[in-house]
Design a protein around this motif. Structure first.
Motif, PDB file in Angstrom:
ATOM      1  N   PHE A  29       0.898  -1.202   0.020  1.00 61.91           N
ATOM      2  CA  PHE A  29       0.051   0.001  -0.185  1.00 61.91           C
ATOM      3  C   PHE A  29       0.834   1.235   0.066  1.00 61.91           C
ATOM      4  O   PHE A  29       1.771   1.420   0.634  1.00 61.91           O
ATOM      5  CB  PHE A  29      -0.800   0.032   1.259  1.00 61.91           C
ATOM      6  CG  PHE A  29      -2.048  -0.560   1.090  1.00 61.91           C
ATOM      7  CD1 PHE A  29      -3.413  -0.054   0.671  1.00 61.91           C
ATOM      8  CD2 PHE A  29      -2.472  -1.857   1.557  1.00 61.91           C
ATOM      9  CE1 PHE A  29      -4.682  -0.538   0.451  1.00 61.91           C
ATOM     10  CE2 PHE A  29      -3.586  -2.609   1.293  1.00 61.91           C
ATOM     11  CZ  PHE A  29      -4.802  -1.950   0.715  1.00 61.91           C
ATOM     12  N   ASN A  30       0.612   2.161  -0.843  1.00 68.15           N
ATOM     13  CA  ASN A  30       0.965   3.322  -0.584  1.00 68.15           C
ATOM     14  C   ASN A  30      -0.079   4.534  -1.163  1.00 68.15           C
ATOM     15  O   ASN A  30      -1.098   4.219  -1.254  1.00 68.15           O
ATOM     16  CB  ASN A  30       2.120   3.566  -1.445  1.00 68.15           C
ATOM     17  CG  ASN A  30       1.862   3.396  -3.089  1.00 68.15           C
ATOM     18  OD1 ASN A  30       1.030   3.771  -3.837  1.00 68.15           O
ATOM     19  ND2 ASN A  30       2.822   2.127  -3.691  1.00 68.15           N
ATOM     20  N   GLU A  31       0.499   5.937  -1.151  1.00 65.78           N
ATOM     21  CA  GLU A  31      -0.639   6.853  -1.366  1.00 65.78           C
ATOM     22  C   GLU A  31      -1.378   6.584  -2.673  1.00 65.78           C
ATOM     23  O   GLU A  31      -2.403   7.401  -2.920  1.00 65.78           O
ATOM     24  CB  GLU A  31      -0.168   8.206  -1.182  1.00 65.78           C
ATOM     25  CG  GLU A  31       0.500   8.647   0.224  1.00 65.78           C
ATOM     26  CD  GLU A  31      -0.681   9.176   0.926  1.00 65.78           C
ATOM     27  OE1 GLU A  31      -1.733   8.778   0.740  1.00 65.78           O
ATOM     28  OE2 GLU A  31      -0.408   9.429   2.099  1.00 65.78           O
ATOM     29  N   ARG A  32      -0.585   6.143  -3.687  1.00 64.75           N
ATOM     30  CA  ARG A  32      -1.089   6.320  -4.938  1.00 64.75           C
ATOM     31  C   ARG A  32      -2.113   5.083  -5.320  1.00 64.75           C
ATOM     32  O   ARG A  32      -2.874   4.988  -6.400  1.00 64.75           O
ATOM     33  CB  ARG A  32      -0.233   6.280  -6.245  1.00 64.75           C
ATOM     34  CG  ARG A  32       0.744   7.712  -6.027  1.00 64.75           C
ATOM     35  CD  ARG A  32       1.875   7.689  -7.117  1.00 64.75           C
ATOM     36  NE  ARG A  32       2.946   6.822  -6.623  1.00 64.75           N
ATOM     37  CZ  ARG A  32       4.074   6.897  -7.486  1.00 64.75           C
ATOM     38  NH1 ARG A  32       4.237   7.423  -8.407  1.00 64.75           N
ATOM     39  NH2 ARG A  32       4.879   5.895  -6.934  1.00 64.75           N
ATOM     40  N   ASN A  33      -1.937   4.051  -4.597  1.00 62.97           N
ATOM     41  CA  ASN A  33      -2.500   2.732  -5.163  1.00 62.97           C
ATOM     42  C   ASN A  33      -3.620   2.185  -4.064  1.00 62.97           C
ATOM     43  O   ASN A  33      -4.267   1.202  -4.293  1.00 62.97           O
ATOM     44  CB  ASN A  33      -1.522   1.672  -5.437  1.00 62.97           C
ATOM     45  CG  ASN A  33      -0.997   1.099  -3.994  1.00 62.97           C
ATOM     46  OD1 ASN A  33      -1.077   1.450  -3.087  1.00 62.97           O
ATOM     47  ND2 ASN A  33      -0.120   0.035  -4.229  1.00 62.97           N
ATOM     48  N   ILE A  34      -4.067   3.328  -3.293  1.00 59.67           N
ATOM     49  CA  ILE A  34      -4.938   2.700  -2.147  1.00 59.67           C
ATOM     50  C   ILE A  34      -6.352   2.077  -2.691  1.00 59.67           C
ATOM     51  O   ILE A  34      -6.599   1.010  -2.537  1.00 59.67           O
ATOM     52  CB  ILE A  34      -5.417   3.791  -1.233  1.00 59.67           C
ATOM     53  CG1 ILE A  34      -4.278   4.255  -0.497  1.00 59.67           C
ATOM     54  CG2 ILE A  34      -6.352   3.607  -0.299  1.00 59.67           C
ATOM     55  CD1 ILE A  34      -4.256   5.666   0.678  1.00 59.67           C
ATOM     56  N   MET A  35      -6.885   3.009  -3.745  1.00 52.25           N
ATOM     57  CA  MET A  35      -8.158   2.634  -4.050  1.00 52.25           C
ATOM     58  C   MET A  35      -7.947   1.349  -5.092  1.00 52.25           C
ATOM     59  O   MET A  35      -8.899   0.349  -4.951  1.00 52.25           O
ATOM     60  CB  MET A  35      -8.526   3.880  -5.286  1.00 52.25           C
ATOM     61  CG  MET A  35      -9.138   5.078  -4.331  1.00 52.25           C
ATOM     62  SD  MET A  35     -10.075   4.779  -2.843  1.00 52.25           S
ATOM     63  CE  MET A  35     -11.634   4.236  -3.531  1.00 52.25           C
ATOM     64  N   SER A  36      -6.913   1.139  -5.913  1.00 53.75           N
ATOM     65  CA  SER A  36      -6.860  -0.170  -6.862  1.00 53.75           C
ATOM     66  C   SER A  36      -6.646  -1.154  -6.142  1.00 53.75           C
ATOM     67  O   SER A  36      -7.286  -2.353  -6.259  1.00 53.75           O
ATOM     68  CB  SER A  36      -5.659   0.304  -7.596  1.00 53.75           C
ATOM     69  OG  SER A  36      -4.673   0.306  -7.082  1.00 53.75           O
TER      70      SER A  36
END
Length: 515
Positions: A51-58
């Motif tokens: 998990f990181n800030e850019r892939n949370i939703m995916s």
């Protein structure tokens, strides 16, 4: 040979390929190629989630379709809401995390420690990595201790944790087999091992010597440590104290020590280190070390002589431990280390020349501060490094094996004609451009004609009108003329005095520019 396609590979091989892929690639790409791969993907049970800030939703979306009990690794990067996201994930997708074995979480603050893992009894970790930004306090360590008991953790990575026996007590019994800490006091080292009876691998950045208390009060405790591997990446413990740490762990078989501070003062200390390893650590299977010491800028450097003790049969044949000896240009530092190189050389960035017990010849390398190094150098600037004639000799030896260098700047390095000669002799068949301006005795003007007079037997006339003659320059011209004969006339008396013994003279033009 018959073509092999991905879809035809055995399931076991495909699983190994999946181990190197992220969850998006496995589920959304490989799982949609064909029915067979889709079936194999949904049987795969070793997913690694990051998990990181850019892939949370995916990644949240993928957790809806990932098979139950199939996530073994979860990596939470430092995000503003990592704690809330983590707790929500574990609660909402509980069945996905029942096989979770490897967890990496960012800084655990006081408010996090109150509820972290409180209600989740289904998780049993093997490995826990906490990237503390600041040194954790007593309250956080207390929570960490209870987490170790609750989660059955065997491997703990706490980079910023500084162990202090008075404030920290490990769970009883503690099942840790691997521990990585920021530091431990030298006097509390044995207490740490005593509290962790199952510990096999201990990695410390520092083992700290207390200036007011150099004794080891805990060393009188009688116990048998299970430690088989000890790593200290920034060691400052002198040999006499290091001996007590090592000899109290009879099962130790792997040792790695990096001395990045100037604990060693001379080559004598290096010899003592070599004797210590030979006599006290003969039971080790692997020994990796890095030691260094400073030398005076004008000291003569002989890397082969320093390396000689490490070329004996004990090192090369019996143990197969190969040592490299290196001089760091501009730092006046000698470094000895085992190869292959597994150390952080942050303190020794720059250009070095070295000799290795494995390679057994000089070579030139450049090590950058991010620990990237190369021997495929094209341009090197060593301006104002006080290399001198001895350094020039060894550097020239290193360049003999370098096939990529095109430019070498040695401006202002106190190199004289003897040192400059090493370069012209080593690089006669090379296209390397060497800059030797602003060194001693105008060596960049003298050496080229000396080299030509020595080696070009067809030479009958040569102009030296740019040379500022002194006794040193005259000597080298005279010595060169013993191997080649040309006609000479000049008002330089020192030249004639040194050339009286030359038998045959054809023609040498020593005229100067101007009046």
């Amino acid at each position: 040979m018959e073509n092999t396609y991905l879809i035809n590979l055995p399931t076991e091989i495909l699983y190994h390929i999946f181990d190197y892929c992220d969850i998006e690639t496995i589920l959304l790409k490989l799982g949609r190629i064909c029915k067979r791969l889709r079936t194999i993907v949904y049987q795969y049970n070793r997913f690694h989630v990051e998990f990181n800030e850019r892939n949370i939703m995916s990644v949240r979306h993928l957790l809806h379709i990932v098979p139950n009990h199939s996530i073994v690794s979860l990596n939470m990067h430092l995000m503003k809401r990592w704690y809330e996201i983590f707790n929500d994930l574990v609660h909402k997708y509980k069945s996905r995390f029942t096989r979770l074995r490897y967890l990496r979480i960012p800084e655990v603050k006081d408010e996090h420690s109150k509820n972290l893992f409180t209600n989740e009894n289904s998780i049993e970790l093997i490995s826990l990595k906490i990237d503390f930004i600041d040194t954790p306090n007593y309250a956080i360590f207390s929570k960490l201790s209870s987490m170790l008991t609750k989660l059955n953790v065997q491997k703990l990575f706490c980079k910023m944790l500084e162990y202090e026996a008075k404030d920290m007590s490990w769970p009883i019994p503690c099942k840790l087999t691997y521990l990585k800490l920021r530091s431990c006091l030298y006097s509390e080292y044995f207490l740490l091992l005593l509290q962790l009876p199952c510990l096999k691998i201990l990695e410390l950045e520092e083992c700290i010597m207390e200036t007011e208390n150099m004794c080891t009060p805990s060393s009188n405790i009688s116990f048998i440590s299970q430690l088989t591997c000890l790593i200290i990446t920034n060691c400052s413990v002198p040999i006499e104290y290091l001996r007590s740490l090592i000899l109290e762990t009879p099962k130790l078989r792997h040792l790695k020590l990096c001395y990045q501070k100037e604990i060693f003062k001379s080559v004598v200390d290096i010899c003592d280190w070599e004797k210590f390893i030979r006599t006290e650590l003969n039971f080790l299977d692997t020994c990796e070390f890095l030691v260094c010491y400073k030398i005076a800028p004008n000291d003569k450097i002989n890397l082969q002589l320093i390396l000689a003790p490490f070329l004996e049969s004990f090192w090369v044949n019996e143990k197969r431990w190969f040592i490299c000896c290196e001089y760091v240009l501009g730092y006046s530092t000698i470094v000895l280390y085992t190869v292959p190189m597994n150390f952080n050389f942050y303190y020794y960035g720059g250009v070095c020349y070295a000799i290795s017990a494995k390679i057994n010849n000089y070579h030139l390398i450049q090590r950058l501060h991010n620990n990237i190094w190369t021997d495929g150098l094209k341009i090197i600037s060593l301006e104002s490094n006080e290399i001198g004639d001895n350094g020039a000799r060894d550097l020239a030896l290193a360049l003999r094996n370098n096939k990529t260098l095109t430019t070498l700047d040695l401006t202002r390095n106190k190199i004289g004609i003897p040192g400059a000669e090493y370069f012209f002799e080593s690089l006669q068949s090379s296209l390397v451009k060497v800059s030797l301006e602003e060194n001693r005795d105008s060596c960049h003007l003298v050496v080229e004609p000396v080299s030509r007079i020595k080696n070009d037997q067809s030479l009958t006339k040569f102009s030296l009108n740019k040379i500022h003659f002194n006794d040193v320059a005259a000597k080298y011209i005279a010595d060169a003329l013993q191997k080649n004969t040309v006609l000479i006339f000049s008002h330089h008396s020192n030249i004639f005095n040194r050339l009286l013994y030359i038998k045959t003279i054809e023609e040498l033009d020593l005229t100067r520019e101007g009046p």
